[in-house]
Design an enzyme around this catalytic site. Sequence first.
Site, PDB file in Angstrom:
ATOM      1  N   CYS A  94      37.254  30.554  33.002  1.00  0.00           N
ATOM      2  CA  CYS A  94      36.919  31.750  33.762  1.00  0.00           C
ATOM      3  C   CYS A  94      37.980  32.829  33.532  1.00  0.00           C
ATOM      4  O   CYS A  94      39.175  32.531  33.413  1.00  0.00           O
ATOM      5  CB  CYS A  94      36.743  31.434  35.240  1.00  0.00           C
ATOM      6  N   GLU A  95      37.516  34.053  33.441  1.00  0.00           N
ATOM      7  CA  GLU A  95      38.433  35.147  33.139  1.00  0.00           C
ATOM      8  C   GLU A  95      39.263  35.569  34.349  1.00  0.00           C
ATOM      9  O   GLU A  95      40.188  36.356  34.212  1.00  0.00           O
ATOM     10  CB  GLU A  95      37.656  36.352  32.604  1.00  0.00           C
ATOM     11  N   HIS A  96      38.945  35.044  35.519  1.00  0.00           N
ATOM     12  CA  HIS A  96      39.686  35.426  36.722  1.00  0.00           C
ATOM     13  C   HIS A  96      40.919  34.558  36.944  1.00  0.00           C
ATOM     14  O   HIS A  96      41.960  35.057  37.381  1.00  0.00           O
ATOM     15  CB  HIS A  96      38.765  35.353  37.948  1.00  0.00           C
ATOM     16  N   HIS A  97      40.809  33.248  36.675  1.00  0.00           N
ATOM     17  CA  HIS A  97      41.932  32.342  36.911  1.00  0.00           C
ATOM     18  C   HIS A  97      42.324  31.532  35.677  1.00  0.00           C
ATOM     19  O   HIS A  97      43.278  30.760  35.726  1.00  0.00           O
ATOM     20  CB  HIS A  97      41.602  31.374  38.058  1.00  0.00           C
ATOM     21  N   GLN A 135      30.272  33.213  34.147  1.00  0.00           N
ATOM     22  CA  GLN A 135      29.042  32.510  33.768  1.00  0.00           C
ATOM     23  C   GLN A 135      27.899  33.489  33.558  1.00  0.00           C
ATOM     24  O   GLN A 135      27.070  33.298  32.662  1.00  0.00           O
ATOM     25  CB  GLN A 135      28.675  31.474  34.827  1.00  0.00           C
ATOM     26  N   HIS A 163      32.674  25.174  38.226  1.00  0.00           N
ATOM     27  CA  HIS A 163      33.829  26.047  38.028  1.00  0.00           C
ATOM     28  C   HIS A 163      35.051  25.432  38.696  1.00  0.00           C
ATOM     29  O   HIS A 163      35.076  25.227  39.912  1.00  0.00           O
ATOM     30  CB  HIS A 163      33.550  27.433  38.631  1.00  0.00           C
ATOM     31  N   CYS A 165      37.751  26.792  39.263  1.00  0.00           N
ATOM     32  CA  CYS A 165      38.415  27.701  40.204  1.00  0.00           C
ATOM     33  C   CYS A 165      37.924  27.460  41.627  1.00  0.00           C
ATOM     34  O   CYS A 165      38.599  27.825  42.593  1.00  0.00           O
ATOM     35  CB  CYS A 165      38.200  29.165  39.799  1.00  0.00           C
TER      36      CYS A 165
END
Length: 205
Positions: A94-97, A135, A163, A165
């Site tokens: 995931c690009e956030h975490h 996603q 996920h 995260c």
Amino acid sequence: MDAFAKRNDKLQSDIERPSRQEAEDAVRTLLRFIGEDVDREGLLDTPKRVVKAYSEMFGGYDKDPEDALGRTFEEVAGYDDIVLVRDIPFHSHCEHHMVPIIGKAHVAYLPDGKVLGLSKIARVVDIFANRLQTQEALTAQVAHAIHNTLRPLGVAVMIEAEHMCMAMRGIRKQGSTTLTTTFTGQFKGDAAAQARFISMIRDRG
């Protein structure tokens, strides 16, 4: 230019990358940040291993989905029904975490006189999965890459994924699955075609 094209162009642009040594130094910085001793025996080679692993896990930035789709075949004996490849396993981040997304993709298309080699579809999933992702974006990217390259009558993509995260941090809900779909062409807006696609995925006969 649509949002998919803009995102794809940016990913394929010539972004200035640091050297391998700079990347390894960054890993050492993160190790110190979490309170580790970067000079202890078990961690001496960790920066090199992490950089090598990142080169593998994020190799999708160096690959073109159009090239992966490759040649098509026109000898289809008049076949004009759904072609479905289901249960394609993938790992992404995931690009956030920057923690893993683990799931499977189901990809279908309605051919318009030509078909793809089936392994090409799995390769396209891997190319986009091997980049930092959401996603939702991954689902759309796979669908639009196949639609824009093959030019079929329609494409349908469903992705089911867990996920990390959500499982490893935050609310820590293990086993929770996220489901996303994208439809193009004749699949878009046709509830019966979409229902048939989902039924073909679920039917284990």
